[in-house]
Structure formats: C-alpha cells, structure tokens
Design a protein around this motif. Structure first.
Motif, short mmCIF file in Angstrom:
data_model
loop_
_atom_site.label_atom_id
_atom_site.label_comp_id
_atom_site.label_asym_id
_atom_site.label_seq_id
_atom_site.Cartn_x
_atom_site.Cartn_y
_atom_site.Cartn_z
N LEU A 31 0.83 -1.21 0.00
CA LEU A 31 0.00 0.00 0.00
C LEU A 31 0.86 1.26 0.00
O LEU A 31 0.56 2.22 -0.69
CB LEU A 31 -0.94 0.00 1.20
CG LEU A 31 -2.11 -0.96 1.13
CD1 LEU A 31 -2.87 -0.96 2.46
CD2 LEU A 31 -3.05 -0.59 0.01
N SER A 32 1.94 1.24 0.75
CA SER A 32 2.83 2.40 0.83
C SER A 32 3.49 2.65 -0.53
O SER A 32 3.59 3.79 -0.98
CB SER A 32 3.88 2.16 1.90
OG SER A 32 4.78 3.24 1.93
N ASP A 33 3.95 1.58 -1.20
CA ASP A 33 4.57 1.74 -2.51
C ASP A 33 3.58 2.27 -3.53
O ASP A 33 3.92 3.15 -4.34
CB ASP A 33 5.14 0.40 -3.01
CG ASP A 33 6.39 -0.01 -2.24
OD1 ASP A 33 6.96 0.83 -1.53
OD2 ASP A 33 6.78 -1.19 -2.36
N ASN A 34 2.36 1.78 -3.51
CA ASN A 34 1.34 2.26 -4.45
C ASN A 34 1.05 3.73 -4.22
O ASN A 34 0.86 4.50 -5.17
CB ASN A 34 0.05 1.45 -4.31
CG ASN A 34 0.17 0.07 -4.91
OD1 ASN A 34 1.06 -0.20 -5.70
ND2 ASN A 34 -0.71 -0.82 -4.51
N ARG A 35 1.00 4.15 -2.98
CA ARG A 35 0.73 5.55 -2.65
C ARG A 35 1.86 6.44 -3.16
O ARG A 35 1.62 7.49 -3.75
CB ARG A 35 0.57 5.71 -1.14
CG ARG A 35 0.10 7.09 -0.72
CD ARG A 35 -0.07 7.17 0.80
NE ARG A 35 0.52 8.36 1.31
CZ ARG A 35 1.82 8.58 1.58
NH1 ARG A 35 2.69 7.65 1.39
NH2 ARG A 35 2.25 9.71 2.04
N ASP A 36 3.10 6.00 -2.98
CA ASP A 36 4.25 6.78 -3.46
C ASP A 36 4.22 6.90 -4.99
O ASP A 36 4.47 7.97 -5.53
CB ASP A 36 5.56 6.14 -3.02
CG ASP A 36 5.80 6.26 -1.52
OD1 ASP A 36 5.10 7.05 -0.87
OD2 ASP A 36 6.69 5.55 -1.01
N ASP A 37 3.93 5.81 -5.67
CA ASP A 37 3.87 5.85 -7.14
C ASP A 37 2.76 6.77 -7.62
O ASP A 37 2.93 7.52 -8.58
CB ASP A 37 3.66 4.45 -7.70
CG ASP A 37 4.90 3.57 -7.58
OD1 ASP A 37 5.99 4.13 -7.32
OD2 ASP A 37 4.76 2.34 -7.73
N THR A 38 1.61 6.71 -6.97
CA THR A 38 0.49 7.57 -7.35
C THR A 38 0.84 9.04 -7.15
O THR A 38 0.55 9.88 -8.00
CB THR A 38 -0.77 7.20 -6.54
OG1 THR A 38 -1.07 5.83 -6.79
CG2 THR A 38 -1.94 8.06 -6.92
N MET A 39 1.48 9.37 -6.04
CA MET A 39 1.87 10.76 -5.78
C MET A 39 2.90 11.24 -6.82
O MET A 39 2.83 12.36 -7.30
CB MET A 39 2.45 10.91 -4.37
CG MET A 39 1.40 10.84 -3.28
SD MET A 39 0.13 12.11 -3.45
CE MET A 39 1.08 13.59 -3.21
N TRP A 42 1.12 11.97 -10.03
CA TRP A 42 0.36 13.22 -9.90
C TRP A 42 1.30 14.42 -10.05
O TRP A 42 0.98 15.38 -10.76
CB TRP A 42 -0.37 13.26 -8.57
CG TRP A 42 -1.27 14.43 -8.44
CD1 TRP A 42 -2.55 14.56 -8.89
CD2 TRP A 42 -0.96 15.69 -7.80
NE1 TRP A 42 -3.06 15.80 -8.58
CE2 TRP A 42 -2.10 16.51 -7.92
CE3 TRP A 42 0.16 16.18 -7.15
CZ2 TRP A 42 -2.14 17.79 -7.40
CZ3 TRP A 42 0.11 17.47 -6.64
CH2 TRP A 42 -1.03 18.25 -6.77
#
Length: 141
Positions: A40-48, A51
């Motif tokens: 979840l943390s990796d996905n959040r970083d990639d999404t940010m 963006w």
C-alpha cells in the motif's frame, strides 16, 4: 473402557504442541500484514509521483499556451518567460525557427524535484502547434 494411565500418556505427548502452532500462525499473519502495508505504501508513493509529473506537464503546457497568446497578439516575446503556476516553477524559451516557425521549449519543475519538459513547434499564421513532444521526466527521487 479407558485406562487412566493411557489417557495421561496421550495427553503428555500433546502437551506443549499448541504453543508452536500458535507461534507459527502468528508469524504467518504478521508477515502477511507487513507485506500488505508495504504494498500500500509503494502504491501511494507511485500515485503521488505520477500526480506530481502530471502537474509539471500541465504547467509546461501552460507556458507554451502563453507564448502562443503573445505571438497571436503580436506582442514581444521575451527570450525566457518565467512564472509560477499552481506551485510549479515554469521556464519557457521561444525562438524563431526556419520558414517562420517558432520553436518553444517549456520546463515545469515541482517543489519535490519532478521536472517535465515539453517542446512544440508553432506555425506562423495562426500560431497553432504543428509538432509537440514530451521529453522523458526527470526527478531527484
């Protein structure tokens, strides 16, 4: 029926078996939970990061649009146009090219180091884009 001594022997062989089973199940659950949180943390970083990259590109495209407007209104185009757009530092360079075309390069840089560069070639009648390219994104990440 059952001999009490036999029951005690079976029971004594099973004593202490529950603790290793509970520990194994607990460790397995802990490892699964850790993997889920990491994912979840990796996905959040990639999404940010995506963006931020998109925001830098939009800012660079805004710079190209400003140069188009200046040319269409027959205003003097500075050698370098610098401005901030929605938290992004933008630098745009426009110069006449061959046959009256204009070459425009715009760079949008976000505060976190994401940099997006867009190049465009404008024709000299209506100042429309005849060629557009986005260069690979750079980042200090």
């Amino acid at each position: 029926m059952f001999d009490v001594a036999q029951l005690q022997t079976v029971r004594s062989r099973q004593d202490g078996f529950a603790l290793p089973v509970v520990l194994a199940v607990t460790m397995t659950l802990f490892l699964l939970l850790t993997a889920a949180v990491s994912s979840l943390s990796d996905n959040r970083d990639d999404t940010m990061w995506q963006w931020e990259m998109t925001q830098a590109q939009y800012a660079a495209e805004t710079g190209i649009a400003r140069i188009q407007t200046m040319l269409a209104e027959r205003r003097t185009v500075p050698e370098t146009l610098s401005f901030n757009w929605d938290g992004t530092k933008v630098q745009v360079r426009g110069q006449p090219g061959p046959s009256g075309y204009w070459n425009v390069t715009a760079v949008g840089e976000r505060k976190n180091g994401v940099v997006q560069t867009v190049r465009a070639v404008l024709e000299n009648r209506r100042w429309t884009i005849v060629r557009w390219e986005r260069l690979p994104t750079s980042s200090t990440r």
